[in-house]
Design a protein around this motif. Structure first.
Motif, PDB file in Angstrom:
ATOM      1  N   LEU A   1       0.837  -1.212   0.000  1.00 16.04           N
ATOM      2  CA  LEU A   1       0.000   0.000   0.000  1.00 16.04           C
ATOM      3  C   LEU A   1       0.870   1.259   0.000  1.00 16.04           C
ATOM      4  O   LEU A   1       0.537   2.247  -0.663  1.00 16.04           O
ATOM      5  CB  LEU A   1      -0.948  -0.016   1.194  1.00 16.04           C
TER       6      LEU A   1
ATOM      7  N   GLN B   1      -1.006   4.511  -1.385  1.00 17.05           N
ATOM      8  CA  GLN B   1      -2.395   4.440  -0.910  1.00 17.05           C
ATOM      9  C   GLN B   1      -2.512   4.149   0.574  1.00 17.05           C
ATOM     10  O   GLN B   1      -3.599   3.817   1.052  1.00 17.05           O
ATOM     11  CB  GLN B   1      -3.138   3.352  -1.699  1.00 17.05           C
ATOM     12  N   GLU B   2      -1.426   4.322   1.318  1.00 15.76           N
ATOM     13  CA  GLU B   2      -1.462   3.941   2.734  1.00 15.76           C
ATOM     14  C   GLU B   2      -2.422   4.769   3.578  1.00 15.76           C
ATOM     15  O   GLU B   2      -2.806   4.351   4.668  1.00 15.76           O
ATOM     16  CB  GLU B   2      -0.057   3.985   3.347  1.00 15.76           C
ATOM     17  N   SER B   3      -2.843   5.937   3.107  1.00 15.68           N
ATOM     18  CA  SER B   3      -3.757   6.777   3.882  1.00 15.68           C
ATOM     19  C   SER B   3      -5.194   6.696   3.409  1.00 15.68           C
ATOM     20  O   SER B   3      -6.066   7.379   3.950  1.00 15.68           O
ATOM     21  CB  SER B   3      -3.286   8.240   3.821  1.00 15.68           C
ATOM     22  N   SER B   4      -5.468   5.868   2.424  1.00 16.23           N
ATOM     23  CA  SER B   4      -6.829   5.780   1.897  1.00 16.23           C
ATOM     24  C   SER B   4      -7.732   4.970   2.835  1.00 16.23           C
ATOM     25  O   SER B   4      -7.263   4.189   3.662  1.00 16.23           O
ATOM     26  CB  SER B   4      -6.809   5.128   0.501  1.00 16.23           C
ATOM     27  N   ALA B   5      -9.013   5.174   2.662  1.00 14.63           N
ATOM     28  CA  ALA B   5      -9.989   4.427   3.467  1.00 14.63           C
ATOM     29  C   ALA B   5      -9.893   2.928   3.176  1.00 14.63           C
ATOM     30  O   ALA B   5     -10.012   2.108   4.088  1.00 14.63           O
ATOM     31  CB  ALA B   5     -11.402   4.925   3.168  1.00 14.63           C
ATOM     32  N   GLU B   6      -9.645   2.590   1.924  1.00 12.85           N
ATOM     33  CA  GLU B   6      -9.509   1.179   1.556  1.00 12.85           C
ATOM     34  C   GLU B   6      -8.315   0.536   2.252  1.00 12.85           C
ATOM     35  O   GLU B   6      -8.380  -0.615   2.692  1.00 12.85           O
ATOM     36  CB  GLU B   6      -9.355   1.031   0.034  1.00 12.85           C
ATOM     37  N   ALA B   7      -7.216   1.280   2.349  1.00 17.97           N
ATOM     38  CA  ALA B   7      -6.015   0.763   3.020  1.00 17.97           C
ATOM     39  C   ALA B   7      -6.292   0.494   4.491  1.00 17.97           C
ATOM     40  O   ALA B   7      -5.823  -0.509   5.042  1.00 17.97           O
ATOM     41  CB  ALA B   7      -4.857   1.741   2.874  1.00 17.97           C
ATOM     42  N   HIS B   8      -7.077   1.356   5.125  1.00 21.43           N
ATOM     43  CA  HIS B   8      -7.413   1.148   6.534  1.00 21.43           C
ATOM     44  C   HIS B   8      -8.232  -0.124   6.718  1.00 21.43           C
ATOM     45  O   HIS B   8      -8.017  -0.873   7.682  1.00 21.43           O
ATOM     46  CB  HIS B   8      -8.161   2.359   7.080  1.00 21.43           C
TER      47      HIS B   8
END
Length: 94
Positions: free
Chosen positions: A48, A53-60
């Motif tokens: 990620l 993309q580590e800060s995206s909602a999907e990553a969470h």
């Protein structure tokens, strides 16, 4: 879904151990299967991060599920280790 991420590798690991190494004991097959249930949050986080993309909602969501998956995998490994060390399990003691 996190449970499937632990159970499926466990079952596949158990069957692979039985097919590829039929001389192993049941305890060894269970231990091999339990080690297959553990995944790596680090790998998911690295991928990620690499794609930004580590800060995206999907990553969470992905990382949250990976953490739950790892916890379930460690619990399963602890249970299997306890069964192997004690030589069995009694439902009355669980």
């Amino acid at each position: 879904m996190a449970i499937a991420g632990v159970v499926l590798p466990f079952l596949l690991g158990f069957e692979a151990a039985r097919l590829l190494m039929p001389e192993l004991s049941l305890n060894t097959e269970l231990f091999i299967a339990a080690t297959m249930g553990a995944t790596s949050v680090g790998i998911s986080a690295r991928v990620l991060g690499d794609i930004g993309q580590e800060s995206s909602a999907e990553a969470h969501v992905i990382l949250g599920a990976a953490v739950i998956d790892d916890i379930l995998g460690l619990v399963m490994l602890a249970i299997v280790s306890g069964i192997v060390v004690s030589g069995g399990v009694s439902l009355g003691e669980v």
